[in-house]
Design a protein around this motif. Structure first.
Motif, PDB file in Angstrom:
ATOM      1  N   LEU A 126       0.639  -1.217  -0.013  1.00 27.56           N
ATOM      2  CA  LEU A 126       0.001   0.004   0.084  1.00 27.56           C
ATOM      3  C   LEU A 126       0.817   1.316  -0.026  1.00 27.56           C
ATOM      4  O   LEU A 126       0.534   2.148  -0.601  1.00 27.56           O
ATOM      5  N   GLN A 127       2.010   1.199   0.778  1.00 28.24           N
ATOM      6  CA  GLN A 127       2.594   2.533   1.047  1.00 28.24           C
ATOM      7  C   GLN A 127       3.959   2.729   0.118  1.00 28.24           C
ATOM      8  O   GLN A 127       4.416   3.788  -0.201  1.00 28.24           O
ATOM      9  N   TRP A 130       3.940   4.472  -3.352  1.00 28.57           N
ATOM     10  CA  TRP A 130       4.410   5.836  -3.628  1.00 28.57           C
ATOM     11  C   TRP A 130       5.367   5.808  -4.611  1.00 28.57           C
ATOM     12  O   TRP A 130       5.608   6.853  -5.585  1.00 28.57           O
ATOM     13  N   TRP A 208      -1.686  -2.830   3.379  1.00 33.25           N
ATOM     14  CA  TRP A 208      -2.501  -3.112   2.176  1.00 33.25           C
ATOM     15  C   TRP A 208      -3.804  -4.140   2.444  1.00 33.25           C
ATOM     16  O   TRP A 208      -5.010  -3.728   2.223  1.00 33.25           O
ATOM     17  N   ILE A 279      -0.613   7.446   2.189  1.00 35.25           N
ATOM     18  CA  ILE A 279      -0.820   6.545   0.850  1.00 35.25           C
ATOM     19  C   ILE A 279      -0.565   7.389  -0.496  1.00 35.25           C
ATOM     20  O   ILE A 279      -0.995   8.584  -0.420  1.00 35.25           O
ATOM     21  N   ARG A 284      -5.533   7.696  -2.417  1.00 32.43           N
ATOM     22  CA  ARG A 284      -6.177   8.437  -1.470  1.00 32.43           C
ATOM     23  C   ARG A 284      -7.063   9.489  -2.044  1.00 32.43           C
ATOM     24  O   ARG A 284      -8.280   9.597  -1.530  1.00 32.43           O
TER      25      ARG A 284
END
Length: 291
Positions: A126-127, A130, A208, A279, A284
């Motif tokens: 999830l992060q 980026w 996630w 996120i 987002r």
């Protein structure tokens, strides 16, 4: 839309619907990699050669008296790039006012401290996604997983990348869940295959899965995928440099020290505690988390 050497699998296209009503030009060296879901031409061949051929054709078209149309298109590209750069500046300004190290700040510092030849090895959590968002990360080479990869792919693949490109700086940009899956292998191989910088985003588990749990309204206590406030995992050894990065002011200094350690054959592990809401903007702003 043009897809080069991609398969347009679910992790690429999910969340992107409805698609614009335009043809999708697919170029892939493997016929099995061409998707039948999207209308448009499909080119079987090497992406590099296809792009070189298109470039030559565009040059010939320009010489044939179509320079005005080419200039209009170039202006559109320039305008889009400028708008994206302004979005990054706005995101960095927003991050600067928030406590702790934010992920766009971290990516900017990684780019600023990298040498001429470097590769970023990524996960699809999830992060750490980026790093997929252009132009938050713009420099160097990139190795990304595809489709439903095993947890820890990027953390392990970084070792292979370093062996294949020993003269390049290699940075693995991974989550703490992925790092934990490969931690034993990283520690065991560090003496023989050092030189890798691991940047680990620590949200206390599997961000996630936790985001999907929240989206479905499931009870966090019954379905715990993260432990907010959990300390970053520890890894140690004589060939390892371990640091926890919490201070924006020392971010560049810590990264430079880690890169120097890696240049001498060591393995550096930088743990960066992150907050759950940090996120990527596409997720987002879209208000969705792909499942």
């Amino acid at each position: 839309m043009i897809s080069l050497a991609g398969r347009l699998e679910e992790t690429v296209v999910e969340g992107g619907t409805p698609w614009p009503p335009v043809p999708v030009v697919q170029v892939n060296i493997d016929p099995g990699g061409l998707s039948a879901e999207f209308p448009g031409p499909r080119v079987l061949g090497d992406a590099r050669h296809a792009v070189l051929g298109w470039t030559r054709a565009l040059d010939e078209d320009r010489e044939a008296g179509h320079a005005d149309a080419t200039e209009v298109w170039a202006d559109k590209i320039s305008f889009a790039r400028k708008a994206m750069s302004l979005d990054v500046e706005a995101e960095l300004a927003r991050a600067a006012a928030l406590p702790g190290v934010r992920i766009p700040e971290l990516l900017a510092a990684l780019d600023a401290t990298a040498g001429e030849h470097h590769v970023l090895v990524q996960e699809n959590g999830l992060q750490d996604m980026w790093s997929y968002c252009f132009p938050f990360h713009v420099g160097g080479g990139s190795l990304v997983p595809s489709e439903q990869t095993p947890l820890g792919f990027g953390a392990a693949a970084a070792i292979g990348v370093k062996r294949a490109a020993p003269d390049h700086e290699v940075t693995a940009f991974v989550g703490d869940g992925a790092f934990l899956a490969a931690r034993a292998e990283i520690a065991a191989t560090a003496p023989a295959h050092g030189g890798i910088l691991y940047v680990v985003l620590c949200n206390g588990g599997y961000g996630w899965l936790d985001a999907q749990r929240a989206r479905l309204g499931l009870d966090a206590e019954r379905h715990p995928f993260t432990r907010p406030g959990a300390p970053p995992p520890v890894v140690d050894g004589p060939d390892l440099l371990y640091r926890v990065l919490r201070d924006k002011a020392t971010l560049t200094k810590e990264l430079l020290a880690a890169r120097r350690f890696c240049s001498q054959g060591g393995t550096a592990v930088l743990m960066v505690p992150v907050v759950p809401d940090d996120i990527p903007p596409p997720l987002r702003e879209g208000g969705v988390v792909p499942q």
